[in-house]
Design a protein around this motif. Structure first.
Motif, short mmCIF file in Angstrom:
data_model
loop_
_atom_site.label_atom_id
_atom_site.label_comp_id
_atom_site.label_asym_id
_atom_site.label_seq_id
_atom_site.Cartn_x
_atom_site.Cartn_y
_atom_site.Cartn_z
N SER A 347 -5.70 8.19 10.86
CA SER A 347 -6.10 9.64 10.16
C SER A 347 -4.93 9.84 9.24
O SER A 347 -3.95 9.03 9.03
CB SER A 347 -6.00 10.71 11.31
N LYS A 348 -5.07 10.90 8.25
CA LYS A 348 -4.31 10.98 7.13
C LYS A 348 -2.97 11.44 7.91
O LYS A 348 -2.85 12.48 8.99
CB LYS A 348 -4.81 12.26 6.24
N ASP A 349 -1.90 11.08 7.44
CA ASP A 349 -0.40 11.37 7.82
C ASP A 349 -0.36 11.19 9.34
O ASP A 349 0.14 11.64 10.12
CB ASP A 349 -0.18 12.97 7.65
N ASP A 350 -0.99 9.84 9.69
CA ASP A 350 -0.98 9.35 11.14
C ASP A 350 0.41 8.95 11.47
O ASP A 350 1.27 8.08 10.80
CB ASP A 350 -1.69 8.08 11.22
N PRO A 351 0.90 9.51 12.65
CA PRO A 351 2.35 9.41 12.99
C PRO A 351 2.72 7.99 13.48
O PRO A 351 3.71 7.47 13.84
CB PRO A 351 2.67 10.44 14.06
N ARG A 352 1.49 7.08 13.80
CA ARG A 352 1.89 5.86 14.17
C ARG A 352 2.11 4.90 13.30
O ARG A 352 2.45 3.82 13.59
CB ARG A 352 0.58 5.28 15.00
N ARG A 353 2.12 5.08 11.88
CA ARG A 353 2.63 4.20 10.84
C ARG A 353 3.77 3.78 10.69
O ARG A 353 4.77 4.78 11.29
CB ARG A 353 1.81 4.70 9.60
N THR A 354 3.92 2.59 10.33
CA THR A 354 5.33 1.98 10.04
C THR A 354 6.16 2.62 8.72
O THR A 354 4.85 3.13 8.08
CB THR A 354 5.48 0.58 10.33
N PRO A 355 7.22 2.69 8.65
CA PRO A 355 7.73 3.01 7.20
C PRO A 355 7.06 2.32 6.06
O PRO A 355 6.74 3.15 5.06
CB PRO A 355 9.31 2.63 7.30
N ILE A 356 6.66 1.17 6.13
CA ILE A 356 5.97 0.61 4.86
C ILE A 356 4.32 0.63 5.14
O ILE A 356 3.65 0.53 4.30
CB ILE A 356 6.28 -0.76 4.53
N GLY A 357 3.98 1.20 6.26
CA GLY A 357 2.53 0.98 6.56
C GLY A 357 1.76 2.06 5.46
O GLY A 357 0.51 1.68 5.03
N THR A 358 2.07 3.24 5.33
CA THR A 358 1.52 4.25 4.31
C THR A 358 1.25 3.44 2.86
O THR A 358 0.36 3.68 2.39
CB THR A 358 2.48 5.48 4.17
N PHE A 359 2.35 2.92 2.57
CA PHE A 359 2.30 2.23 0.94
C PHE A 359 1.39 0.92 1.11
O PHE A 359 0.37 1.04 0.41
CB PHE A 359 3.77 1.50 0.84
N LEU A 360 1.21 0.30 2.23
CA LEU A 360 0.44 -0.78 2.50
C LEU A 360 -1.26 -0.14 2.53
O LEU A 360 -1.93 -0.97 1.88
CB LEU A 360 0.54 -1.71 3.62
N ARG A 361 -1.53 0.76 3.08
CA ARG A 361 -2.59 1.43 3.42
C ARG A 361 -3.12 1.90 2.14
O ARG A 361 -4.46 1.67 1.76
CB ARG A 361 -2.88 2.16 4.56
N LYS A 362 -2.43 2.62 1.48
CA LYS A 362 -2.67 3.20 0.04
C LYS A 362 -3.05 2.26 -0.99
O LYS A 362 -4.24 2.59 -1.83
CB LYS A 362 -1.48 3.89 -0.43
N TYR A 363 -2.35 0.96 -0.96
CA TYR A 363 -2.92 0.07 -1.86
C TYR A 363 -3.60 -1.01 -1.27
O TYR A 363 -3.98 -1.97 -1.92
CB TYR A 363 -1.90 -0.47 -2.76
N SER A 364 -4.38 -0.84 -0.12
CA SER A 364 -5.13 -1.97 0.43
C SER A 364 -4.26 -3.24 0.61
O SER A 364 -4.85 -4.39 0.76
CB SER A 364 -6.41 -1.99 -0.11
N LEU A 365 -3.02 -3.35 0.60
CA LEU A 365 -2.64 -4.68 0.61
C LEU A 365 -2.27 -5.14 2.01
O LEU A 365 -2.12 -6.27 2.35
CB LEU A 365 -0.93 -4.47 0.31
N ASP A 366 -2.57 -4.07 3.00
CA ASP A 366 -2.53 -4.82 4.47
C ASP A 366 -3.93 -5.61 4.70
O ASP A 366 -3.97 -6.28 5.71
CB ASP A 366 -2.55 -3.54 5.41
N GLU A 367 -5.09 -5.55 3.68
CA GLU A 367 -6.20 -6.05 3.78
C GLU A 367 -6.16 -7.55 3.45
O GLU A 367 -7.19 -8.35 3.64
CB GLU A 367 -7.32 -5.41 2.94
N LEU A 368 -5.06 -7.94 2.56
CA LEU A 368 -4.95 -9.21 2.10
C LEU A 368 -5.54 -10.41 2.99
O LEU A 368 -5.81 -11.57 2.44
CB LEU A 368 -3.89 -9.54 1.29
N PRO A 369 -4.72 -10.48 4.13
CA PRO A 369 -5.07 -11.64 5.17
C PRO A 369 -6.52 -12.08 5.30
O PRO A 369 -7.05 -12.89 5.78
CB PRO A 369 -4.12 -11.24 6.46
N GLN A 370 -7.39 -10.84 5.21
CA GLN A 370 -8.95 -11.11 5.34
C GLN A 370 -9.49 -12.01 4.49
O GLN A 370 -10.76 -12.37 4.87
CB GLN A 370 -9.29 -9.87 5.25
#
Length: 464
Positions: A347-370
């Motif tokens: 969800s938006k402003d999810d408290p479970r995110r890591t410090p860099i997690g917000t940035f990675l999700r915003k620019y979809s960089l977390d999807e690259l390993p797919q």
């Protein structure tokens, strides 16, 4: 009257083709022998040129006839007409090549190539012009084929509505027969109900009818057998609209198996060469993407490792093609203990995110390993985004046709995603976009989606 006009129209098409083929031959000759292209062996003898022209004017019309390009097909689209001309032109050219190879020692292959191109363009253009002229004639009410619809219910109304929506095809519904006596004398979408189905012989005797379309619902199928026995004694064309299209979901339609007609209610779009082409496309592009994004992935991996404890990659179970599950790879953007209390959607402003997690999700960089999931065959570059099995059962109960998105491989990006449907947006709307993609899939569409994704399709306000 119709048959006479049909023969007249066919003769016009043959004559027009002969004229265009002759013109194409002359243009090809001029292009090859009087243009800027050097002539090494001199001009061909006049006798050889005339013999080549005669061969063309025999082979091409015969081939066009075998390809049924002179048969009346009112349902054929403009694109379909051009494609059929293209195929027949290639076939005729190959036949001419074979004939000239066995009958004469030399001929200009380059001239024949020019001729083939000119012939295709010329014949296609004339065909399209003739179709437009004929369509305009039909729109004005001339050269119409009359149709008698048997069935005044919803299915019969769909037939009438379809015919009326395509006046340029040259059909006109002149009447309807009904199994309900109370409907006789009434109108269905402006078409009179002429009588009961049992009166079909009397109605056909009283007026000219070119075609009978049987459009009876499933509950009235008992009336079809005696009706077909009556119509079998007549020369009128008979068509049947099966009351099964209400159950057609995805890639359904009429198929043939060993000469046996079969109605498919639900099919698979990715079969045969389509499946091979898409897989080759995925492998090539994923290899390129892995090579190009390798430095970025390395930097992200280092950043994830330095900013939070736990593994760099996160493998999560998702559901893919045909309901098979696989583990999707992502750079970890949440704490290791993010789901100790159970699965929960981000969800938006999810408290479970890591410090860099917000940035990675915003620019979809977390999807690259797919891209590795694509390379292994678990996913495709483009397709519906895979969901977690724990959420899917609920979605299937709430959203009709949800399961159809699993007829193809899940994708890194998709038609829904580039249109902003990410995160906690409407699941119903996402399914509509996913099914639109599946029904209209092509490699060109995949390429367009990838380009739009690369140009910012994942930079969505709903990405979190």
């Amino acid at each position: 009257m119709f048959s006479r006009f049909q023969r007249f129209y066919t003769s016009i098409k043959v004559a027009a083709d002969v004229v265009m083929l002759t013109l194409a031959f002359v243009l090809a000759y001029v292009t090859r022998f009087e243009g800027p292209i050097p002539v090494v062996y001199g001009l061909p003898p006049l006798e050889e040129t005339l013999l080549s022209l005669a061969t063309v004017l025999i082979v091409f019309p015969v081939t066009y006839r075998q390809a049924r390009l002179y048969a009346t097909n009112r349902a054929r689209t403009h694109i379909g007409e051009v494609f059929e001309v293209f195929k027949a032109t290639i076939m005729a050219t190959l036949i001419v090549v074979a004939l000239t190879y066995f009958t004469r020692e030399r001929y200009s292959r380059l001239m024949l190539a020019f001729f083939s191109g000119y012939a295709f363009v010329g014949v296609s253009t004339v065909r399209l012009v003739l179709r437009e002229v004929l369509n305009e004639v039909r729109r004005r009410g001339f050269n119409l084929k009359s149709i008698l619809v048997i069935g005044a219910g919803e299915l019969g109304q769909r037939v009438i509505d379809t015919v009326e929506s395509h006046k340029e095809l040259g059909f006109r519904v002149v009447g309807v027969l009904s199994l309900r006596p109370e409907k006789v004398g009434q109108q269905v979408l402006g078409v009179p109900v002429l009588g009961h189905v049992k009166e079909v012989d009397a109605v056909l005797d009283s007026r000219p009818v070119d075609q009978v379309i049987i459009a009876l619902p499933l509950e009235d199928q008992a009336a079809v057998k005696p009706l077909m026995e009556q119509l079998a004694l007549r020369t009128v064309d008979v068509k049947v609209v099966p009351d099964l299209y209400q159950y057609v979901t995805l890639y359904g339609g009429l198929e043939e198996f060993g000469g046996l007609p079969i109605i498919s209610l639900q099919g698979d779009p990715m079969t045969g060469w389509n499946m091979v082409a898409k897989r080759v496309f995925d492998i090539l592009f994923s290899l390129v993407a892995i090579g190009v994004s390798a430095p970025v992935m390395l930097a992200v991996a280092i950043a994830v490792k330095l900013t939070s404890r736990g593994p760099v990659l996160y493998a999560q179970e998702r559901m893919g093609m045909d309901g098979e599950t696989f583990h999707i790879l992502k750079f970890r953007t949440m704490r290791v203990d993010a789901e100790v209390t159970g699965a929960k959607m981000a969800s938006k402003d999810d408290p479970r995110r890591t410090p860099i997690g917000t940035f990675l999700r915003k620019y979809s960089l977390d999807e690259l390993p797919q891209f590795f999931n694509v390379l292994w065959g678990d996913m495709s570059l483009v397709g519906p985004r895979p969901e977690r099995p724990v959420f899917i059962e609920e979605f299937k109960r709430q959203i009709p046709r949800y399961h159809l998105r699993h007829k193809v491989k899940a994708g890194i990006t998709g038609w829904a995603q580039i249109n902003g449907l990410r995160g906690q947006t409407s699941i119903q709307k996402r399914i509509e976009y996913d099914l639109y993609y599946i029904e209209n899939w092509s490699l060109l569409m995949d390429l367009k989606i990838l380009i739009r994704t690369a140009l910012g399709g994942f930079l969505s306000k709903n990405a979190y």
